[in-house]
Design a protein around this motif. Structure first.
Motif, PDB file in Angstrom:
ATOM      1  N   GLY A  94      -5.393  -0.908   3.254  1.00 55.84           N
ATOM      2  CA  GLY A  94      -6.343  -1.900   3.764  1.00 55.84           C
ATOM      3  C   GLY A  94      -5.665  -2.914   4.663  1.00 55.84           C
ATOM      4  N   ARG A  95      -4.442  -3.311   4.313  1.00 51.65           N
ATOM      5  CA  ARG A  95      -3.710  -4.272   5.141  1.00 51.65           C
ATOM      6  C   ARG A  95      -3.337  -3.660   6.489  1.00 51.65           C
ATOM      7  NH1 ARG A  95      -3.969  -9.243   4.524  1.00 51.65           N
ATOM      8  NH2 ARG A  95      -2.666  -9.613   2.697  1.00 51.65           N
ATOM      9  N   ILE A  96      -2.938  -2.390   6.480  1.00 52.41           N
ATOM     10  CA  ILE A  96      -2.612  -1.725   7.737  1.00 52.41           C
ATOM     11  C   ILE A  96      -3.827  -1.715   8.655  1.00 52.41           C
ATOM     12  CG2 ILE A  96      -2.041   0.512   8.766  1.00 52.41           C
ATOM     13  CD1 ILE A  96      -0.225   0.993   6.302  1.00 52.41           C
ATOM     14  N   ASN A  97      -4.978  -1.356   8.107  1.00 57.21           N
ATOM     15  CA  ASN A  97      -6.194  -1.333   8.919  1.00 57.21           C
ATOM     16  C   ASN A  97      -6.604  -2.736   9.355  1.00 57.21           C
ATOM     17  OD1 ASN A  97      -6.992   1.275   9.534  1.00 57.21           O
ATOM     18  ND2 ASN A  97      -8.026   1.583   7.574  1.00 57.21           N
ATOM     19  N   GLN A  98      -6.415  -3.706   8.480  1.00 54.47           N
ATOM     20  CA  GLN A  98      -6.746  -5.086   8.834  1.00 54.47           C
ATOM     21  C   GLN A  98      -5.897  -5.554  10.014  1.00 54.47           C
ATOM     22  OE1 GLN A  98      -5.462  -8.565   6.338  1.00 54.47           O
ATOM     23  NE2 GLN A  98      -7.639  -8.666   5.834  1.00 54.47           N
ATOM     24  N   LEU A 117      -2.309   7.901   6.273  1.00 51.08           N
ATOM     25  CA  LEU A 117      -1.363   8.363   5.259  1.00 51.08           C
ATOM     26  C   LEU A 117       0.064   8.309   5.796  1.00 51.08           C
ATOM     27  CD1 LEU A 117      -3.238  11.445   3.754  1.00 51.08           C
ATOM     28  CD2 LEU A 117      -2.688   9.315   2.561  1.00 51.08           C
ATOM     29  N   ALA A 118       0.234   8.667   7.073  1.00 52.91           N
ATOM     30  CA  ALA A 118       1.569   8.650   7.666  1.00 52.91           C
ATOM     31  C   ALA A 118       2.106   7.230   7.768  1.00 52.91           C
ATOM     32  CB  ALA A 118       1.536   9.319   9.039  1.00 52.91           C
ATOM     33  N   LEU A 119       1.292   6.307   8.281  1.00 54.29           N
ATOM     34  CA  LEU A 119       1.737   4.912   8.388  1.00 54.29           C
ATOM     35  C   LEU A 119       2.004   4.317   7.013  1.00 54.29           C
ATOM     36  CD1 LEU A 119      -0.390   3.283  11.234  1.00 54.29           C
ATOM     37  CD2 LEU A 119       2.105   3.223  11.016  1.00 54.29           C
ATOM     38  N   GLY A 120       1.113   4.594   6.058  1.00 58.46           N
ATOM     39  CA  GLY A 120       1.321   4.086   4.708  1.00 58.46           C
ATOM     40  C   GLY A 120       2.580   4.643   4.080  1.00 58.46           C
ATOM     41  N   SER A 121       2.856   5.928   4.326  1.00 59.35           N
ATOM     42  CA  SER A 121       4.069   6.547   3.783  1.00 59.35           C
ATOM     43  C   SER A 121       5.321   5.929   4.394  1.00 59.35           C
ATOM     44  CB  SER A 121       4.054   8.054   4.057  1.00 59.35           C
ATOM     45  OG  SER A 121       2.938   8.668   3.447  1.00 59.35           O
TER      46      SER A 121
END
Length: 246
Positions: A94-98, A117-121
Motif C-alpha cells: 500500500g505504501r509503494i502504491n501511495q 510483487l517485484a517492487l515489494g520483493s
C-alpha cells in the motif's frame, strides 16, 4: 537420581517455553528446499527481486529514496505502520502504491500483479536478516486487536480458525505436511505450489478458501489488520524475503 527426576519435572516447562518462541516455517522445510532459499543463484524469488531493482530505477523511486540498500534497510521489518491519511494501518504494498500516486503522479499498480510483487520483493529484500520489529505505536492497537480476533475466529463450512492450525497444532502434520506457526517473515515469497511469487494476502485467501470460507477482496482492511497482528506475533524472527516455501 535427583537430576533425572528434576529433568523430568522441568521437561514440560522447557517444551512449553520452546513452543512459545516463534519459529519460521523455514525450519520445517525439507533440506533441499532450505538449500534453495539459502542460495541466491537457485532461489527463484531472486528473479522478482532483480525485476524490482530495475523498476526501482525506472519508476523514479530512486529519485526520492536514492540507494535502496541504505534507505530501505529495515523498512519491511516494521510494516504495517500507521498512516495518517488512512487513519489506520498501511502495508508495504500500500505504501509503494501511495508513493506512486501521490509523489510520482503514476497509477497504482495492480494488487498481486507482477510489478508490485517485484517492487515489494526488492524493498523487503533490503531488510533480509533483520528481526521483525513492529512499531510500538498505540494507534495500531485497534487493528492489531481486530487482526487477532480474525485469526481466532472460526470460519467457513469447516468451522476452523487460523489459530487452530497455527497455534494449537503447529509442528504436527496435515496430509503428510508439517503445519507451520504461520509467520509472515518471508513475504513476498516464492511458493513451489504456485510456481511463482505471492503476497501474504494471497496465502490468507488460500487458507480461507481451504476452509470453504469466502475470502476478502485483495486490499481489504481485514487483511491489513491480520498482518498487523501476525507481525507482532512474529516479533524477533528474521526476515527472509524472498523466502521459498513448498
Amino acid at each position: 537420581m535427583r537430576r533425572a527426576a528434576l529433568a523430568l519435572l522441568l521437561a514440560p516447562l522447557i517444551a512449553l517455553a520452546a513452543a512459545a518462541q516463534p519459529q519460521s516455517g523455514f525450519e520445517l522445510m525439507a533440506p533441499e528446499t532450505q538449500a534453495m532459499q539459502r542460495d541466491d543463484t537457485a532461489n527463484p524469488g531472486m528473479l522478482w527481486v532483480q525485476e524490482g531493482e530495475a523498476l526501482w530505477q525506472q519508476s523514479g523511486c530512486a529519485g526520492c529514496h536514492g540507494d535502496a540498500a541504505a534507505s530501505m534497510r529495515g523498512a519491511a521489518a516494521r510494516y504495517p505502520v500507521y498512516d495518517e491519511a488512512r487513519a489506520g494501518p498501511i502495508d508495504l504494498a500500500g505504501r509503494i502504491n501511495q508513493c506512486r500516486v501521490e509523489r510520482q503522479g503514476a497509477p497504482a499498480l495492480a494488487l498481486e500483479g507482477e510489478p508490485l510483487l517485484a517492487l515489494g520483493s526488492f524493498v523487503a529484500h533490503q531488510s533480509r536478516g533483520l528481526p521483525v520489529a513492529p512499531p510500538a505505536d498505540p494507534r495500531l492497537a485497534p487493528a492489531r486487536a481486530q487482526g487477532e480476533a480474525l485469526f481466532r475466529e472460526r470460519r467457513g463450512q469447516l468451522n476452523l480458525s487460523c489459530a487452530q492450525c497455527h497455534d494449537d497444532n503447529a509442528g504436527r502434520r496435515l496430509a503428510g505436511s508439517p503445519i507451520p506457526q504461520g509467520h509472515p517473515n518471508g513475504y513476498p515469497l516464492y511458493r513451489l505450489e504456485w510456481q511463482g511469487m505471492g503476497s501474504l494476502q494471497r496465502r490468507l485467501r488460500n487458507c480461507m478458501a481451504g476452509v470453504r470460507s469466502e475470502p476478502f477482496a485483495y486490499g481489504a482492511p481485514e487483511y491489513i489488520a491480520i498482518e498487523t497482528f501476525l507481525m507482532s506475533r512474529a516479533a524477533g524472527l528474521l526476515l527472509e524475503t524472498p523466502a521459498v516455501r513448498p
